[in-house]
Design an enzyme around this catalytic site. Sequence first.
Site, mmCIF file in Angstrom:
data_model
loop_
_atom_site.group_PDB
_atom_site.id
_atom_site.type_symbol
_atom_site.label_atom_id
_atom_site.label_comp_id
_atom_site.label_asym_id
_atom_site.label_seq_id
_atom_site.Cartn_x
_atom_site.Cartn_y
_atom_site.Cartn_z
ATOM 1 C CD1 TRP A 184 65.397 22.059 91.805
ATOM 2 C CD2 TRP A 184 65.840 20.129 92.694
ATOM 3 N NE1 TRP A 184 66.459 21.878 92.714
ATOM 4 C CE2 TRP A 184 66.286 20.210 92.691
ATOM 5 C CE3 TRP A 184 65.704 18.233 92.876
ATOM 6 C CZ2 TRP A 184 68.361 20.234 92.902
ATOM 7 C CZ3 TRP A 184 66.323 17.572 92.853
ATOM 8 C CH2 TRP A 184 67.481 18.542 92.713
ATOM 9 C CG HIS A 208 62.112 19.865 85.158
ATOM 10 N ND1 HIS A 208 62.786 19.359 83.807
ATOM 11 C CD2 HIS A 208 62.254 21.242 83.893
ATOM 12 C CE1 HIS A 208 63.102 19.857 83.164
ATOM 13 N NE2 HIS A 208 62.785 20.426 82.838
ATOM 14 C CG HIS A 243 60.099 15.065 84.946
ATOM 15 N ND1 HIS A 243 60.756 15.173 85.997
ATOM 16 C CD2 HIS A 243 61.550 16.165 84.394
ATOM 17 C CE1 HIS A 243 61.786 15.536 86.513
ATOM 18 N NE2 HIS A 243 62.582 16.044 85.468
ATOM 19 C CG ASP A 290 65.591 16.693 82.518
ATOM 20 O OD1 ASP A 290 64.197 17.203 83.201
ATOM 21 O OD2 ASP A 290 66.614 16.713 83.934
ATOM 22 C CG HIS A 309 66.654 21.204 82.091
ATOM 23 N ND1 HIS A 309 66.095 22.303 83.066
ATOM 24 C CD2 HIS A 309 66.879 20.045 82.788
ATOM 25 C CE1 HIS A 309 65.958 21.932 84.206
ATOM 26 N NE2 HIS A 309 66.215 21.005 84.648
ATOM 27 C CG HIS A 322 70.982 18.436 84.544
ATOM 28 N ND1 HIS A 322 70.899 18.119 86.010
ATOM 29 C CD2 HIS A 322 69.160 17.781 83.878
ATOM 30 C CE1 HIS A 322 69.362 17.759 86.663
ATOM 31 N NE2 HIS A 322 68.613 17.403 85.114
ATOM 32 C CD GLU A 357 65.846 14.530 85.532
ATOM 33 O OE1 GLU A 357 67.024 14.837 85.598
ATOM 34 O OE2 GLU A 357 65.117 15.731 85.403
#
Length: 222
Positions: free
Chosen positions: A30, A60, A64, A66, A70, A174, A186
């Site tokens: 990201w 992340h 992975h 969350d 988060h 989210h 994810e």
Amino acid sequence: MLYSESQGAKTTKDGWIDVSVPLRSGMVHWPDNPPVRIERALNIERGDAANVSEISMGAHTGTHMDGPLHFLREGKGLDEMPLTATIGRSRVIETRDPESIKPEELHAYKLQRDERILFKTQNSGRRWSSEDFIEDFVYVSQEAARYLAGREIQTVGVDYLSVGGYRKDGVETHRALLEAGIWVIEGLDLSEVEPGEYELICLPVKIERSDGAPARAILRPA
Ligand SMILES: [Zn+2]
């Protein structure tokens, strides 16, 4: 080399498909997250007794999970996740919308309470082959996130770095999922997985009070 060209999924003799993305230095992440750096801190080639790697990365990146923490100030850490959230029967649903996953496309699947749902989108296969972050990946729209929350599904998995979009629905999606107690996987690579019913095993590394953690995820036809 055991991995296919895409360095993605491979199937073992007993039918397990590895749907995790290999971690490596310099891999896609990201944009504002830390880069991945994996280096030998001790190295037999340099005269050390053993090889020992030092790993530096955001939590992340790659495949992975969350945790609620988060996006929710008082949310649970991922270490509090019940193991049953990511071990057991799951359904891979293939969606076609090139922009996002929307409720209209989900109605036909009659999602049931406590289901584990993994979405295979156009991301699988073509997105992971790029070293650069791709902004227009297929994401879960906030409307679909609220729909999934309403259906009380247990776990949702997606095939790029975020359930929410890059410019749209990042926070909203989210929050809608995490506030509903849905566990989020994810960074799956579902390129070699057909839609259908599977056994899922996905276990995030146990980090105390973690907002996220790398995970290994495997599927076997059920
Ligand atoms: Zn996320």
